[in-house]
Design an enzyme around this catalytic site. Structure first.
Site, short mmCIF file in Angstrom:
data_model
loop_
_atom_site.label_atom_id
_atom_site.label_comp_id
_atom_site.label_asym_id
_atom_site.label_seq_id
_atom_site.Cartn_x
_atom_site.Cartn_y
_atom_site.Cartn_z
N ASN A 96 39.34 39.87 45.90
CA ASN A 96 38.31 40.90 45.90
C ASN A 96 39.06 42.24 45.82
O ASN A 96 39.68 42.65 46.81
CB ASN A 96 37.45 40.84 47.15
CG ASN A 96 36.39 41.91 47.20
OD1 ASN A 96 36.41 42.87 46.43
ND2 ASN A 96 35.46 41.78 48.13
N ARG A 122 38.19 45.15 46.08
CA ARG A 122 37.75 46.19 47.01
C ARG A 122 38.35 46.02 48.40
O ARG A 122 38.20 46.88 49.26
CB ARG A 122 36.22 46.18 47.10
CG ARG A 122 35.57 46.56 45.77
CD ARG A 122 34.06 46.59 45.85
NE ARG A 122 33.64 47.56 46.83
CZ ARG A 122 32.49 47.50 47.49
NH1 ARG A 122 31.66 46.51 47.27
NH2 ARG A 122 32.17 48.42 48.37
N CYS A 123 39.04 44.91 48.61
CA CYS A 123 39.62 44.58 49.92
C CYS A 123 41.10 44.93 49.94
O CYS A 123 41.87 44.46 49.10
CB CYS A 123 39.42 43.09 50.19
SG CYS A 123 40.31 42.47 51.63
N SER A 124 41.51 45.75 50.90
CA SER A 124 42.91 46.16 50.97
C SER A 124 43.85 44.98 51.25
O SER A 124 44.96 44.94 50.72
CB SER A 124 43.11 47.26 52.01
OG SER A 124 42.79 46.78 53.30
N ARG A 156 44.22 43.20 47.95
CA ARG A 156 45.10 43.98 47.05
C ARG A 156 46.55 43.84 47.47
O ARG A 156 47.45 43.71 46.64
CB ARG A 156 44.68 45.45 47.02
CG ARG A 156 43.37 45.71 46.30
CD ARG A 156 43.13 47.20 46.06
NE ARG A 156 43.27 48.03 47.22
CZ ARG A 156 42.30 48.37 48.06
NH1 ARG A 156 41.07 47.92 47.86
NH2 ARG A 156 42.52 49.17 49.08
#
Length: 118
Positions: free
Chosen positions: A9, A11-13, A16
């Protein structure tokens, strides 16, 4: 051949971070954006069969989980987890890394390094 599949995802740190670690390790990665392309029942069951973590850990216990009125009793079995994630893919924990016949949830972040080192 892909070395690692990353259920990701962007949007998830934490997700990432896992992607950066995989790329830095120089392994070939297949990035699956599971919110864009949700896993079907067969893929979920295959993932659960490889998962080294408790199956219930594959479900996020976040505000959405609570707003749906769910509890740990709703995700106690693999069948329940599959059903919940088919209906609510946003509840899937991330990131998930798969390599061969092994899969882990990449939380906390240091688990990714250990998984890649194996």
């Amino acid at each position: 051949m892909t070395d690692v599949t990353l259920l990701h995802n962007p949007r998830c740190s934490t997700s990432r971070s896992a992607l950066e670690k995989v790329e830095s390790a120089g392994v070939e990665v297949d990035v699956v954006r599971y919110l864009t392309t949700p896993l079907d029942e067969e893929a979920l069951r295959n993932l659960i069969g490889k998962l080294e973590d408790p199956v219930a850990d594959l479900v996020r216990r976040d505000a959405t989980f609570a707003s749906l009125g769910m509890s740990d009793e709703d995700i106690a079995t693999a069948d329940q987890v599959v059903q919940v994630l088919l209906e609510h893919p946003t509840l899937m924990q991330r990131p998930v890394l798969v390599r061969g016949d092994r899969a882990i949830i990449g939380r906390p972040k240091d688990r990714v390094d250990a998984f890649l080192a194996d």
